[in-house]
Design a protein around this motif. Structure first.
Motif, PDB file in Angstrom:
ATOM      1  N   ALA A  85      -7.245   8.600   8.358  1.00  0.00           N
ATOM      2  CA  ALA A  85      -7.156   7.244   7.809  1.00  0.00           C
ATOM      3  C   ALA A  85      -7.259   6.257   8.963  1.00  0.00           C
ATOM      4  N   LEU A  86      -8.111   5.268   8.807  1.00  0.00           N
ATOM      5  CA  LEU A  86      -8.380   4.263   9.837  1.00  0.00           C
ATOM      6  C   LEU A  86      -7.661   2.954   9.536  1.00  0.00           C
ATOM      7  N   ASP A  87      -7.095   2.339  10.569  1.00  0.00           N
ATOM      8  CA  ASP A  87      -6.710   0.931  10.517  1.00  0.00           C
ATOM      9  C   ASP A  87      -7.757   0.135  11.293  1.00  0.00           C
ATOM     10  N   VAL A  88      -8.453  -0.751  10.610  1.00  0.00           N
ATOM     11  CA  VAL A  88      -9.354  -1.684  11.280  1.00  0.00           C
ATOM     12  C   VAL A  88      -8.516  -2.577  12.202  1.00  0.00           C
ATOM     13  N   ARG A  89      -9.115  -3.093  13.249  1.00  0.00           N
ATOM     14  CA  ARG A  89      -8.381  -3.984  14.158  1.00  0.00           C
ATOM     15  C   ARG A  89      -7.697  -5.105  13.357  1.00  0.00           C
ATOM     16  N   GLY A  90      -6.475  -5.437  13.765  1.00  0.00           N
ATOM     17  CA  GLY A  90      -5.705  -6.455  13.050  1.00  0.00           C
ATOM     18  C   GLY A  90      -4.790  -5.871  11.990  1.00  0.00           C
ATOM     19  N   TYR A  91      -4.956  -4.585  11.692  1.00  0.00           N
ATOM     20  CA  TYR A  91      -4.172  -3.935  10.640  1.00  0.00           C
ATOM     21  C   TYR A  91      -3.348  -2.788  11.211  1.00  0.00           C
TER      22      TYR A  91
END
Length: 337
Positions: A85-91
């Motif tokens: 699972a990825l968190d995009v930058r800022g998240y």
């Protein structure tokens, strides 16, 4: 009562790991979480999944809160998938842009969709290298559906199958997420107040049973924990970047597509719930009929659910539809008979 299922009752032992990987921007790292069965030693493209979150809440918040004893990531890993699972930058656990340390009015909306597509590309390439595989499956929700759709349209060779839950597409009504007015770099989200908007999408008689007891509170705590700095400055509030909302104004809400669905040439699943106000049934139908070059496509409509169906009483219907879709077929997305 929260009907908790003991972990050992439904899953093998799972391994959970968190990684910080580089983005394409100096000083910005991306958070990846991985869950898989402890016994799993061999990895394949067909059994590898990358999850992408929506415009407000992180991947851990949407996909890995153990409601009723299991999260979506747990469910997939227990079936033998290698799940990231990825968190995009800022998240979530990814680097927050420096502008988020200043008042929101000091910057333009942060993290537009094209930036998120680049972050997704960084994550995909990292996983393919790490596992020694040529492609993987993408599963994405809401705004993440735009991100994953745009990425797939340009990178079909790296995607086995694409499963989208309530994906953002051309809107035929105002977006509930956009409260209007000038947009700064980010917004402050009072998480506990979201319950009212969440439930308001359902008929009044169905609201009391839509979210099982204790689930909202557990999810809210996980969401707030994803932004300790914002929560420390303003208790019970987290920050969310406004780039996705600017793109709703410039593209989806203005009848302009950010990518061409005709460029997607892998099998596609759309999952939607009947009470979704953010992405309507008509919007979903428009996207479904636009996927003309997918080898095959499927639309699963879930009754008695909202935009947040993955966190509601009928979530297992969505989980099962997605895991079945990802488990079927041959090595390159060809349906098996």
């Amino acid at each position: 009562m929260d009907q908790t299922i003991p972990a050992h009752a439904y899953r093998p032992d799972l391994v959970s790991e968190d990684f910080a990987i580089p983005s394409d921007t100096a000083g910005i790292s991306l958070h990846l979480r991985n869950k898989r069965a402890a016994a799993q030693k061999a990895f394949s493209a067909e059994r590898t999944i990358l999850l992408v979150h929506g415009a407000t809440y992180s991947s851990a918040s949407l996909f890995d809160v153990p409601l009723g004893g299991r999260s979506f990531m747990d469910h997939l890993a227990a079936q033998g998938f290698d799940v990231f699972a990825l968190d995009v930058r800022g998240y979530g656990g990814s680097t927050k842009p420096a502008e988020m340390d200043a008042p929101p009015q000091n910057s333009a909306p942060l993290v537009r969709t094209d930036v998120a597509v680049r972050d997704l590309a960084s994550a995909v390439d990292h996983i393919l290298r790490r596992r020694g595989i040529p492609r993987l499956n993408l599963v994405a929700m809401s705004w993440g559906g735009s991100v994953a759709g745009a990425y797939t349209a340009a990178n079909n060779d790296k995607v086995v199958r694409l499963a989208l839950v309530a994906p953002l597409w051309l809107l035929n009504s105002p977006a509930p997420i956009d409260s209007g007015g000038a947009l700064g770099g980010y917004r402050k989200v009072p998480v506990l107040d979201f319950r009212e908007r969440w439930l308001a999408a359902a008929p009044e008689a169905a609201r009391a049973s839509l979210i099982p007891e204790g689930w909202f509170e557990r999810w809210a705590e996980a969401s707030l924990a994803s932004d300790p700095q914002g929560n420390a400055e303003h208790p019970r509030v987290m920050r969310a970047v406004n780039g996705p909302i600017q793109d709703i104004r410039d593209y989806w809400g203005a009848g302009k597509a950010l990518y061409d669905p005709n460029d997607i040439r892998v099998p596609v699943l759309l999952v939607h719930a009947e009470w979704d106000r953010d992405v309507t049934m008509a919007t979903t139908q428009d996207l479904f009929t636009s996927l003309t070059r997918a080898p095959y496509r499927r639309w699963v409509e879930i009754g008695e659910g909202t935009h947040m169906v993955l966190l509601e009483k009928n979530r297992m219907q969505a989980f099962d539809a997605i895991s079945q879709f990802l488990a079927e077929g041959g090595p390159h997305g060809t349906p098996s008979h």
